[in-house]
Design a protein around this motif. Sequence first.
Motif, PDB file in Angstrom:
ATOM      1  N   LYS A 491       0.819  -1.145  -0.068  1.00  0.00           N
ATOM      2  CA  LYS A 491      -0.020   0.069   0.011  1.00  0.00           C
ATOM      3  C   LYS A 491       0.792   1.134   0.047  1.00  0.00           C
ATOM      4  O   LYS A 491       1.917   1.503   0.937  1.00  0.00           O
ATOM      5  CB  LYS A 491      -0.965  -0.179   1.103  1.00  0.00           C
ATOM      6  N   THR A 492       0.512   2.205  -0.926  1.00  0.00           N
ATOM      7  CA  THR A 492       1.555   3.381  -0.959  1.00  0.00           C
ATOM      8  C   THR A 492       0.882   4.540  -1.041  1.00  0.00           C
ATOM      9  O   THR A 492       1.315   5.851  -1.575  1.00  0.00           O
ATOM     10  CB  THR A 492       2.386   3.274  -2.441  1.00  0.00           C
ATOM     11  N   ALA A 493      -0.457   4.679  -0.760  1.00  0.00           N
ATOM     12  CA  ALA A 493      -1.270   5.736  -1.074  1.00  0.00           C
ATOM     13  C   ALA A 493      -1.891   6.112   0.163  1.00  0.00           C
ATOM     14  O   ALA A 493      -3.337   6.449   0.293  1.00  0.00           O
ATOM     15  CB  ALA A 493      -2.168   5.764  -2.354  1.00  0.00           C
ATOM     16  N   TRP A 494      -1.313   6.039   1.063  1.00  0.00           N
ATOM     17  CA  TRP A 494      -1.871   6.407   2.736  1.00  0.00           C
ATOM     18  C   TRP A 494      -0.864   7.361   3.317  1.00  0.00           C
ATOM     19  O   TRP A 494       0.081   7.658   2.869  1.00  0.00           O
ATOM     20  CB  TRP A 494      -1.960   5.097   3.444  1.00  0.00           C
ATOM     21  N   GLU A 495      -1.228   7.544   4.631  1.00  0.00           N
ATOM     22  CA  GLU A 495      -0.314   8.232   5.485  1.00  0.00           C
ATOM     23  C   GLU A 495      -0.786   7.900   6.908  1.00  0.00           C
ATOM     24  O   GLU A 495      -1.904   7.208   7.201  1.00  0.00           O
ATOM     25  CB  GLU A 495      -0.356   9.688   5.358  1.00  0.00           C
ATOM     26  N   VAL A 496       0.158   8.014   8.028  1.00  0.00           N
ATOM     27  CA  VAL A 496      -0.040   7.831   9.271  1.00  0.00           C
ATOM     28  C   VAL A 496      -0.055   9.288  10.156  1.00  0.00           C
ATOM     29  O   VAL A 496       0.720  10.184  10.115  1.00  0.00           O
ATOM     30  CB  VAL A 496       0.916   6.991   9.920  1.00  0.00           C
ATOM     31  N   GLY A 497      -1.447   9.392  10.616  1.00  0.00           N
ATOM     32  CA  GLY A 497      -1.751  10.652  11.708  1.00  0.00           C
ATOM     33  C   GLY A 497      -1.854  10.629  12.991  1.00  0.00           C
ATOM     34  O   GLY A 497      -1.990  11.524  13.564  1.00  0.00           O
ATOM     35  N   ASP A 498      -2.105   8.858  13.396  1.00  0.00           N
ATOM     36  CA  ASP A 498      -2.745   8.992  14.640  1.00  0.00           C
ATOM     37  C   ASP A 498      -2.168   9.395  15.935  1.00  0.00           C
ATOM     38  O   ASP A 498      -1.021   9.118  15.681  1.00  0.00           O
ATOM     39  CB  ASP A 498      -3.262   7.473  14.401  1.00  0.00           C
ATOM     40  N   GLY A 499      -2.791   9.961  16.729  1.00  0.00           N
ATOM     41  CA  GLY A 499      -2.612  10.368  17.799  1.00  0.00           C
ATOM     42  C   GLY A 499      -3.889  10.430  18.521  1.00  0.00           C
ATOM     43  O   GLY A 499      -4.916   9.773  18.026  1.00  0.00           O
ATOM     44  N   PRO A 500      -4.199  11.254  19.605  1.00  0.00           N
ATOM     45  CA  PRO A 500      -3.270  12.041  20.177  1.00  0.00           C
ATOM     46  C   PRO A 500      -2.273  11.268  21.435  1.00  0.00           C
ATOM     47  O   PRO A 500      -1.340  11.777  21.627  1.00  0.00           O
ATOM     48  CB  PRO A 500      -3.951  13.237  21.318  1.00  0.00           C
ATOM     49  N   ASN A 501      -2.700  10.049  21.454  1.00  0.00           N
ATOM     50  CA  ASN A 501      -1.694   9.117  22.102  1.00  0.00           C
ATOM     51  C   ASN A 501      -1.727   7.840  21.283  1.00  0.00           C
ATOM     52  O   ASN A 501      -2.878   7.405  20.591  1.00  0.00           O
ATOM     53  CB  ASN A 501      -1.901   8.904  23.602  1.00  0.00           C
TER      54      ASN A 501
END
Length: 659
Positions: A491-501
């Motif tokens: 998979k190459t069309a995504w991103e990681v942004g997860d938080g706040p923890n």
Amino acid sequence: MKEAPMLAEMVKAGKLPPVQERLPKNPYVVPHPWLKEGKYGGTLRQLCSSSDDWGTTHLIQESMYGNSPLRWHKDGLAISGGWVEAWEANEDLSTWTFHIREGIKWSDGEPFTADDVLFWWEDMVLNEEVAEGPPDEARSGKGTLAKFKKVDDYTFQMIFDSPTPLTADRLAMWVKRGIGPGWSAPKHYSQKFHKKYNPNVKKNWADDFSFPGGKAVDFATNPECPTLTGWKLKSYTKMRNSIWERNPYYWCVDKWGNQLPYIDTVIMTNIQDPEVLKLKTIQGDCDFSHGGFQPFTLADVSTFKQNESKSNLHVEFWDSGSGTSSMYFFNHDYADPKLRELVRNPKFLKALSHAFDRQTAQTLIYYKTGELTTGTLSPKAIEYVINDQGKQVYRSWRDSAVEYNPDKAKQLLDEIGLKDTNGDGFREFPDGSKLLITIDYPADQPQNGEHVRKNELLAKNWQAVGINARMTPQPPTGYDDRWQAGKILMKTAWEVGDGPNHLVYPQWLVPMEYSRWSPLHGNWYNLRGTPKENQQKNVDPWKRNPPRIGPFDKEADPNIKKIWQMYDQTKTEPDFMKRTQLVWDMIKVHVDNGPYFCGVAANTPRIELFHKDLRNWPTHDDLKSWGQGGFVNPWIHPTPAVYDPETWYWENPDQHTQS
């Protein structure tokens, strides 16, 4: 209390109860410090680009927090009540009690009570014919499901068999009954479609409870389905648009006592061609464009600024909070055993990361914004900023394989026996067979978008160290099924942004569902506590339904077992710093054995476009002084819902109407 003139007219005509009777005893008061008292009226036009109807349904939901029990504030630094007014837990955090705001009503005027929560849990989640499935926040660290108990009409409890310290945090995630799981459903409406309450329902009655599209519960496609959001669906045309009108029973007000929303109507129109979408935005057919929804990149900023007089749109930037920007990751559970062994090899993963020229990607795609990273969860996450040790953990993950060093990449590839044995310029497997890495991406991705441009650089960089890498578009139809069956390599069309923890939504850190880097392991974890957990043990993991790898399988990865064990400990550990240490320990597994996912640059900015007449939206400075400058990318921190678009208003509403 004050209300929209159109509602006041309905009250006067006897078509609607007075506003005091439509609001709960203690309405939710929107707290943002940048707000000014607004004006009622007008229409807000939005555009989206979607080939699968995602835009006209899910994206508009990400603007409305109304169905959620709790809410995040200050870019994830604080939590407040939503339709839950107050909550408390017993001493060991195993029993949580939630108090619903008394007097909240569904958009059709019917009371919202604990029965709507219990209907969702007992008649949807626990009913095997309905595909709702239990959210992970309803499981204990032992993998067992909570018991839900109605105390009275406005109080319910979640009772676990062990401490669950993160329950409140996780109830603020997503927009419930939308992008995220339900947590309630309008029982008075939905029960007529349910076999338990209506024996005369159709044979395939459970389809009415599917999401999206289920007639009984999907308020984004069925105008008859009640909702708790600020706007309710007026009409929906698949793949074309959805039109939303104010909910006269919305249970939120501003500090001046004005019932929200201010704006009468919201229209979301789907433009399938991204270039046409951009053209219409420039031509002034859009009043608000959210960076988390659109294919726009920083390369488009100059075009938007040059056309401000035509579009009447102001360009603002909110922090993305991304830990990767555009990323890539391999399918850890790929069906082919030779490739599966290769993509589980830390030396291979590190080699390809060192072969990637991130600095060039950062310059060409992100205009030198953000910070170069191997790939982590959001740098805004509390585990990274709490103390010096956390800062060091973040740096160790960020920098673990970030260096652009083709020579190191070649050395690592040599060490695992990948060499060019036939002289064609590309490396073969140790047994001499051909090695091909398909850089898979959805075929509907814009060709000049960030993901495709990054993939072009990846292919070039990997070919330069002898890896035969080929960009391979994948048709959207059946994509998820092929991924979880191990038939798509990357998979190459995504991103990681997860938080706040890391623990409220740990899916990038912990395989616990099918969409990320270890889909079959994730599928097994997701079925823990259900009857399917121990079924089909004698069936090939890739032929199970769903495909899954459990800890008892010979194909199981011991490193994932370690992560699962530590994650389960976090779910029962009441001490915050001990939980944080477990997070750091899980990160070390990623550093030592990954990278399991790779990015380019962290916390690159997102483009936000606002019409010059629109008011009450926050600037970057507003968000910086109140929170963390924005936190756009993670869907679990639902933007713009967290900034309450129901408070936005037109300075001149009469000039912004549309039938």
